[in-house]
Design an enzyme around this catalytic site. Structure first.
Site, PDB file in Angstrom:
ATOM      1  N   SER A   1       0.838  -1.195   0.000  1.00  0.00           N
ATOM      2  CA  SER A   1       0.000   0.000   0.000  1.00  0.00           C
ATOM      3  C   SER A   1       0.883   1.260   0.000  1.00  0.00           C
ATOM      4  CB  SER A   1      -0.945  -0.062   1.204  1.00  0.00           C
ATOM      5  OG  SER A   1      -1.970   0.881   1.100  1.00  0.00           O
TER       6      SER A   1
ATOM      7  N   ASP B   1      -8.650  -3.855  -6.450  1.00  0.00           N
ATOM      8  CA  ASP B   1      -8.113  -3.400  -5.170  1.00  0.00           C
ATOM      9  C   ASP B   1      -8.826  -2.111  -4.778  1.00  0.00           C
ATOM     10  OD1 ASP B   1      -6.559  -2.124  -3.161  1.00  0.00           O
ATOM     11  OD2 ASP B   1      -4.771  -3.199  -3.813  1.00  0.00           O
TER      12      ASP B   1
ATOM     13  N   HIS C   1      -7.131  -5.928  -0.975  1.00  0.00           N
ATOM     14  CA  HIS C   1      -5.966  -5.057  -0.849  1.00  0.00           C
ATOM     15  C   HIS C   1      -4.819  -5.869  -0.285  1.00  0.00           C
ATOM     16  CE1 HIS C   1      -3.870  -1.289  -0.569  1.00  0.00           C
ATOM     17  NE2 HIS C   1      -3.751  -1.337   0.746  1.00  0.00           N
TER      18      HIS C   1
END
Length: 483
Positions: A207, A417, A446
């Site tokens: 991320s 995502d 994710h």
């Protein structure tokens, strides 16, 4: 949302070379490993603390602490170096991340090949922390502004956003604000490398951790070994474009949940994906008018978005919707940790890294666009936040990601995502050029590695970390049956 998102770029040549090799100019102290704090329940994990410069332009000036951890390889003959990790955020603590990765299926051959290193980035957790003196009410509001249905809603939110920015700028840790940036965290990473006595470091970032990894690979191109960027932000990092892209990510991912809920009529949310989608808008409208058990429309949208992060939480999401629909006790929500620090450090990084629009009318325009384009979340994520009123002073421009450097980056990305949509990852892939290869997986959620179930994608990352071999070209992994 009650949690920070996520579980969220070379400076101009002159700017980068203005602090050349800062991490090795003064050798950090030797790392002395010892027990970790009691709340980190992993007997194999060791911890330590490093002192680093607050401002790398003045390396002998004020110091701050960086908390680090190690999950050491138990096969010295197979160990090839260190694998530094970051769970995302910004604002995410990473001291326990090596143990979390090991418990989530990080292959044994990877654990044998590396000492897996975690750290709390500057401003976060057990490193020298920042604060914005956020009240319990401000913490409960979370990261998303209330959904703006009109321009007046945006103007009303501007007053709140200004208040939070002023609190951050006048808090007892305001002296850290100009220096709590992704670029300085990348410099801290290189200090960790030097302190560990390693000529290079490998990296696994998820991320926001992909931005951190891309910045490190740009600032220190010859000091990176094998760089894995999992679930990538665009090349601009966590800027206004990334904030707005959450709304696109939710629209990309929501059909997976709609299909799940329709296939489980026991939740009473509808028997077709269309009925489940309609239920979302019905609940959002009703909860905005009259919250249920403390859940209003903003928190409902935020919880829905958060639970789309993993297939494992789709049942929890359906049960939460059902409880709100029937006004029954809600399922127990996960613990949020230190919300004040995670929110404050997130603001510090995203507002300090890049310049955000400063005029209310810019956000009013964006809301009008995104509310139509991505109606589930666009009226919220396009609205105004504290970054619009952040102090102007910045120590350096943001690092600009490019294609100069060795070809040692592997990107891993889910097609659907919610937090870092595929569209942004493709832009980062383009910016990295010949430096990167990207593996995409036809799955939602994710985080790909090692959390996902797509063996094609997972095997590609494992092979890269253990052998250095990447797919010869970008690889699209087909959907695989869920277990």
């Amino acid at each position: 949302m009650r949690r920070t998102l996520a579980l969220a770029l070379a400076a101009a040549a002159a700017a980068v070379t203005a602090v050349p090799g800062v991490s090795s100019a003064t050798t950090p102290e030797t790392v002395r490993w010892g027990p970790c704090p009691e709340d980190i329940a992993s007997p194999r994990l060791e911890c330590s603390t490093l002192q680093v410069p607050l401002d790398y332009r003045h390396p002998d000036g004020r110091r701050i602490e960086i908390a680090i951890s190690r999950l050491a390889s138990e096969k010295p003959s197979q160990r090839r170096g260190v694998l530094l990790t970051n769970p995302g955020g910004p604002g995410g603590a990473g001291l326990d991340y090596p143990a979390l990765l090991a418990g989530s299926g990080l292959p044994q051959k990877v654990l044998d090949s590396y000492d897996v290193i975690g750290f709390d980035p500057r401003g976060v957790g057990r490193s020298t922390p920042v604060t914005c003196d956020l009240t319990p009410e401000q913490q409960a509001r979370g990261n998303f502004p209330p959904y703006a249905h009109t321009s007046a809603d945006v103007a009303r939110e501007a007053s709140y956003a200004r208040t939070v920015a002023e609190q951050c700028a006048t808090s007892r840790t305001a002296w850290m604000l100009p220096h709590t940036t992704t670029a300085n965290t990348a410099r801290d990473m290189d200090r960790i490398r030097v302190a560990l006595g390693e000529p290079k470091l490998s990296y696994l970032g998820h991320s926001y951790g992909t931005q951190l990894g891309a910045v490190y690979a740009t600032m220190f191109p010859e000091r990176g070994d094998r760089i894995v960027l999992d679930s990538s932000l665009g090349p601009g990092g966590y800027d206004v474009t990334a904030m707005r892209s959450f709304a696109r990510g939710m629209e990309d991912r929501f059909p997976d949940f709609a299909a799940f809920a329709a296939a489980h009529p026991e939740y009473g949310l509808g028997t077709t994906p269309e009925q489940v989608t309609a239920k979302f808008y019905d609940l959002a409208e009703r909860l905005e008018a009259k919250p249920v058990q403390g859940v209003d429309g903003t928190l409902f949208r935020g919880l829905t978005f958060e639970y789309l992060y993993s297939d494992a939480t789709l049942r929890l999401l359906a049960a939460t919707w059902q409880a709100l629909e029937e006004d029954q006790p809600l399922p127990k929500l996960p613990s949020s940790g230190n919300v004040e620090n995670s929110m404050a450090s997130r603001f510090s990084v995203i507002c300090g890294d890049t310049r955000w629009p400063r005029k209310v009318r810019d956000y009013q325009r964006d809301v009008a666009v995104d509310r139509l384009r991505y109606p589930m979340l666009g009226g919220s994520t396009a609205s105004i936040g504290p970054c619009a009123f952040w102090p102007h002073k910045r120590a350096e421009p943001p690092v600009r990601i490019g294609d100069r450097g060795p070809s040692n980056v592997l990107m891993a990305q889910n097609e659907r995502d919610p937090g870092t949509p595929l569209a942004g990852a493709r832009k980062l892939r383009h910016a990295l050029g010949k430096r990167a290869t990207m593996v995409t997986a036809d799955q939602g959620g994710h985080g790909v590695y090692p959390f996902g179930t797509n063996t094609c994608a997972n095997d590609a990352v494992t092979a890269f970390l253990t052998t250095g071999q990447r797919p010869p070209r970008d690889l699209a992994c087909a959907a695989e049956p869920s277990e």
